[in-house]
Design a protein around this motif. Structure first.
Motif, PDB file in Angstrom:
ATOM      1  N   LYS A   2      69.816  40.490 -16.356  1.00  0.00           N
ATOM      2  CA  LYS A   2      69.877  39.519 -15.268  1.00  0.00           C
ATOM      3  C   LYS A   2      71.196  39.599 -14.496  1.00  0.00           C
ATOM      4  N   SER A  16      67.819  36.178  -4.636  1.00  0.00           N
ATOM      5  CA  SER A  16      66.359  36.286  -4.706  1.00  0.00           C
ATOM      6  C   SER A  16      65.894  37.659  -4.228  1.00  0.00           C
ATOM      7  N   TRP A  19      66.354  40.103  -7.065  1.00  0.00           N
ATOM      8  CA  TRP A  19      65.232  40.022  -8.001  1.00  0.00           C
ATOM      9  C   TRP A  19      63.994  40.715  -7.433  1.00  0.00           C
ATOM     10  N   TYR A  20      63.715  40.479  -6.155  1.00  0.00           N
ATOM     11  CA  TYR A  20      62.549  41.079  -5.501  1.00  0.00           C
ATOM     12  C   TYR A  20      62.632  42.603  -5.586  1.00  0.00           C
ATOM     13  N   LEU A  23      62.191  43.797  -9.332  1.00  0.00           N
ATOM     14  CA  LEU A  23      60.792  43.759  -9.765  1.00  0.00           C
ATOM     15  C   LEU A  23      59.974  44.837  -9.056  1.00  0.00           C
ATOM     16  N   MET A  65      58.643  34.060  -7.594  1.00  0.00           N
ATOM     17  CA  MET A  65      58.461  35.403  -7.069  1.00  0.00           C
ATOM     18  C   MET A  65      56.950  35.621  -6.999  1.00  0.00           C
ATOM     19  N   GLU A  81      54.923  34.018 -12.169  1.00  0.00           N
ATOM     20  CA  GLU A  81      55.046  33.133 -13.322  1.00  0.00           C
ATOM     21  C   GLU A  81      53.692  32.776 -13.946  1.00  0.00           C
ATOM     22  N   TRP A  99      62.354  38.409 -15.648  1.00  0.00           N
ATOM     23  CA  TRP A  99      62.110  37.363 -14.647  1.00  0.00           C
ATOM     24  C   TRP A  99      61.823  36.020 -15.318  1.00  0.00           C
ATOM     25  N   HIS A 100      61.019  36.013 -16.372  1.00  0.00           N
ATOM     26  CA  HIS A 100      60.681  34.768 -17.036  1.00  0.00           C
ATOM     27  C   HIS A 100      61.890  34.162 -17.740  1.00  0.00           C
TER      28      HIS A 100
END
Length: 101
Positions: A2, A16, A19-20, A23, A65, A81, A99-100
């Motif tokens: 992370k 964000s 993260w995008y 992923l 997301m 999620e 992510w979780h």
């Protein structure tokens, strides 16, 4: 992992997008996933299985997301999620766990 995703970000929007991108790079599309919880913003019902085909163009946030799934002969964005991958490869499984977390 992370901290490496968000280390060079200066705003929630940049975080964000980090993260995008993460992923998008590590989820091995397409993959099968099962809906594990119903959500108001999604038509999926708990237990339904869908094919995840990519990252959604729905704006990412640090709390949600979205991924694009094939559902009832069309594609739509749903929250990552609410999905659990079915027999994912290692990269996909790790990215979703990150992510979780």
């Amino acid at each position: 992992m992370k901290t490496r995703i968000t280390v060079d970000t200066y705003s929630p929007e940049e975080a964000s997008m980090g993260w995008y991108a993460y992923l998008g790079d590590f989820l091995d599309f397409p993959f099968e996933a099962r809906c594990v919880q119903q959500r108001e913003e999604s038509p999926l019902k708990e237990g339904e299985t869908v094919r995840v085909v990519g990252m959604s163009s729905t704006g990412p946030t640090l709390s949600q997301m979205f991924v694009t799934v094939e559902w009832m002969d069309r594609e739509l964005g749903v929250p990552l999620e609410q999905l659990e991958p079915v027999d994912p490869n290692d990269d996909t499984e790790q990215a979703i766990e990150d992510w979780h977390y």
